[in-house]
Design a protein around this motif. Structure first.
Motif, short mmCIF file in Angstrom:
data_model
loop_
_atom_site.label_atom_id
_atom_site.label_comp_id
_atom_site.label_asym_id
_atom_site.label_seq_id
_atom_site.Cartn_x
_atom_site.Cartn_y
_atom_site.Cartn_z
N LEU A 266 0.97 -1.23 -0.08
CA LEU A 266 -0.11 -0.13 0.06
C LEU A 266 0.78 1.35 0.09
CD1 LEU A 266 -3.00 -1.17 2.42
CD2 LEU A 266 -3.12 0.28 0.04
N GLN A 267 1.65 0.98 0.78
CA GLN A 267 2.81 2.45 0.84
C GLN A 267 3.53 2.98 -0.58
OE1 GLN A 267 5.54 2.56 4.18
NE2 GLN A 267 6.97 3.43 2.93
N TRP B 195 -5.64 3.06 4.51
CA TRP B 195 -4.95 3.16 3.31
C TRP B 195 -5.22 2.67 1.78
CZ3 TRP B 195 1.00 1.96 4.68
CH2 TRP B 195 1.39 2.92 5.76
N GLU C 233 6.01 7.33 6.48
CA GLU C 233 4.63 7.38 6.11
C GLU C 233 3.98 8.87 6.00
OE1 GLU C 233 3.48 3.14 8.66
OE2 GLU C 233 2.59 5.19 9.29
N LYS D 179 -5.35 0.27 9.88
CA LYS D 179 -4.35 0.97 9.10
C LYS D 179 -4.55 0.72 7.51
CE LYS D 179 0.66 2.01 9.26
NZ LYS D 179 1.92 1.48 10.02
N VAL E 138 0.48 3.86 -2.99
CA VAL E 138 -0.11 5.41 -2.85
C VAL E 138 0.97 6.28 -3.14
CG1 VAL E 138 -0.41 6.97 -1.03
CG2 VAL E 138 -1.51 4.85 -0.82
N LEU F 27 0.02 9.62 5.03
CA LEU F 27 -0.38 8.53 5.49
C LEU F 27 -0.41 8.31 7.24
CD1 LEU F 27 1.02 5.75 2.74
CD2 LEU F 27 -1.25 6.95 3.10
#
Length: 452
Positions: A14-15, A110, A57, A106, A18, A62
């Motif tokens: 996800l990081q 996200w 993050e 989390k 994004v 985020l």
């Protein structure tokens, strides 16, 4: 616009998704669950994120839970001694706060943010055949999650993988109702309780679906008295076992748990997996190549609490490598170079430290742990090593380096420039045999069934 497929909606996947979407990439994310299914499912990890990972993050916007999650300001170590007492007990102070957010909260948040950002979400459990077909329509495929078939694409690196099987049996409970900690009631801290020859209990403040909570996390030596959770499917029975073991092996923690209750029906997790480093490039049947991310290719035991931290650092490193590569092809040479950049800055130091903590500690490590109870400088350095594991290379692995470091600390205190003792108990060396297990918070690798 370059097209990227990210498989896996965990910390690293996800990081990365994004981050790439924010830079204008056409990103498709494959997740085996919707945000609502994640949010209402079972706990996935015991993540405690330290400052460097949290900054990654924040860089992507985020950090949605900064004002709500407990601010973890310290990391403490206790070693069980005879008769239920603690032979060693100290608290190291973190230079910057850490934070734990239940990954159900989390990752669901996200995932929603990624969709709102314009990313394409495909809810589907990917197979090798799926990736073989899809790889032809994407410039780059990143595998950031997977079990069984997907992980099998990445061959085990035997030279970097000394353990053939699981080194700990893992059991997690998220609870409300722990009483304040009498040693430092005003300080939120991760506590690592070491039981020589038996295992470790970690207690970590966290934010979960129902607010602030604590995580009780047992890591048991396989075949030992903590290895009793296999086949336990009832959450209430799981918690009862957890508390009974606390009463037997860490009574100072059990004393706080008279009113402990599970946060929800999905608040327990148990399992085990073998630590392993894998080759970073997976070859598809049609000849295409995919790049493994974070826990898919570097799977460490959660004893040092590095899973989510390493995943965040891997995602940040890969994102940088992708952006710097521009319009050039993402060939196998680039994939290997991208992994190597992450490996030598993060993966290798984390793996070296984790593997060392899984083994019976040598005498100089016992002396270092004991010294944390007498010198605040030592306690603080241990605590901040969780954010920067590479620092352990300077004083932890070699007996002479450890001796030189402790001599410097003693000399500084004798000269009046040291920071003094913690004010807690601590012997010069941990009593008993050379079998004190390691310490750390926890995190679940994508390829494993248990906790981080």
């Amino acid at each position: 616009m370059r097209k990227v497929l990210v498989v896996g909606a965990g910390q690293s996947g996800l990081q990365l998704a994004v981050g790439l979407r924010a830079k204008g990439y056409d990103v498709t994310l494959m997740s085996n669950r919707t945000a609502d299914e994640i949010r209402t499912g079972r706990v996935m990890s015991t993540q405690v994120m330290f400052d460097t990972a949290l900054r990654h993050e924040r860089d992507l916007g985020l950090d949605f839970w900064t004002r709500h999650a407990p601010r973890i300001q310290g990391l403490g170590v206790s070693v069980a001694g005879p008769g239920g007492a603690r032979a060693v007990d100290w608290l190291g102070r973190l230079k910057a706060y850490a934070q734990s957010v239940d990954q159900r909260v989390k990752m669901a948040g996200w995932l929603d943010a990624f969709v709102q950002q314009g990313g394409q979400l495909v809810v589907h459990s990917a197979s090798v055949a799926d990736l073989d077909y899809l790889s032809r329509t994407y410039d780059l495929v990143l595998v950031a999650a997977g079990k069984g078939e997907l992980v099998s694409m990445f061959g085990r690196d035997e030279a970097r993988s000394p353990y053939a099987g699981p080194q700990r049996a893992l059991a997690v409970s998220y609870v409300h109702g722990l009483a304040p900690r009498p040693e430092h009631p005003g300080t939120e801290a991760v506590r690592c309780n070491l039981v020589p020859g038996v295992g470790e209990l970690f207690v970590m403040p966290t934010l979960t679906t129902s607010g602030r909570a604590d995580i009780l996390f047992w890591e048991g030596v396989p075949g030992g008295p903590l290895d009793v959770f296999r086949g336990v499917n009832d959450p209430a029975e799981h918690l009862t076992l957890t508390l009974d073991l606390m009463k037997a092996f860490t009574p100072w923690e059990h004393a706080r748990a008279a009113k402990a209750e599970l946060t929800d029906a999905g608040a327990t997790l148990a399992g085990r997996y073998a630590p392993a480093v894998r080759n970073p490039v997976g070859r598809l049947p049609g000849g295409g190549a995919v790049l493994g991310v974070a826990d898919v290719v570097v799977t460490n035991d959660p004893i040092t609490g590095q899973g989510a931290n390493s995943a965040a650092k891997c995602a940040a490193s890969y994102l940088s490598s992708i952006l710097m590569h521009g319009d050039k092809p993402f060939d196998e040479a680039w994939m290997k170079a991208t992994f190597d950049k992450f490996w030598f800055t993060t993966g290798k130091p984390v793996t070296q430290w984790t593997n060392a903590m899984l083994a019976p500690p040598p005498a100089h490590v016992l002396e270092l742990i004991g010294a944390g109870g007498r010198y605040q400088e030592v306690a603080d350095r241990f605590a901040n090593g969780f954010d920067n594991p590479a620092d352990f290379d300077a004083f932890f692995y070699d007996p002479q380096d450890a001796a030189d470091y402790l001599a410097e600390v003693r000399a500084a205190e004798a000269a009046g420039s040291g920071s003094g003792s913690v004010g807690a108990s601590g012997a010069a060396a941990v009593p008993g045999s050379r079998s004190v297990p390691g310490s750390g918070a926890a995190s679940a690798p994508a390829g494993g069934p248990a906790a981080e």
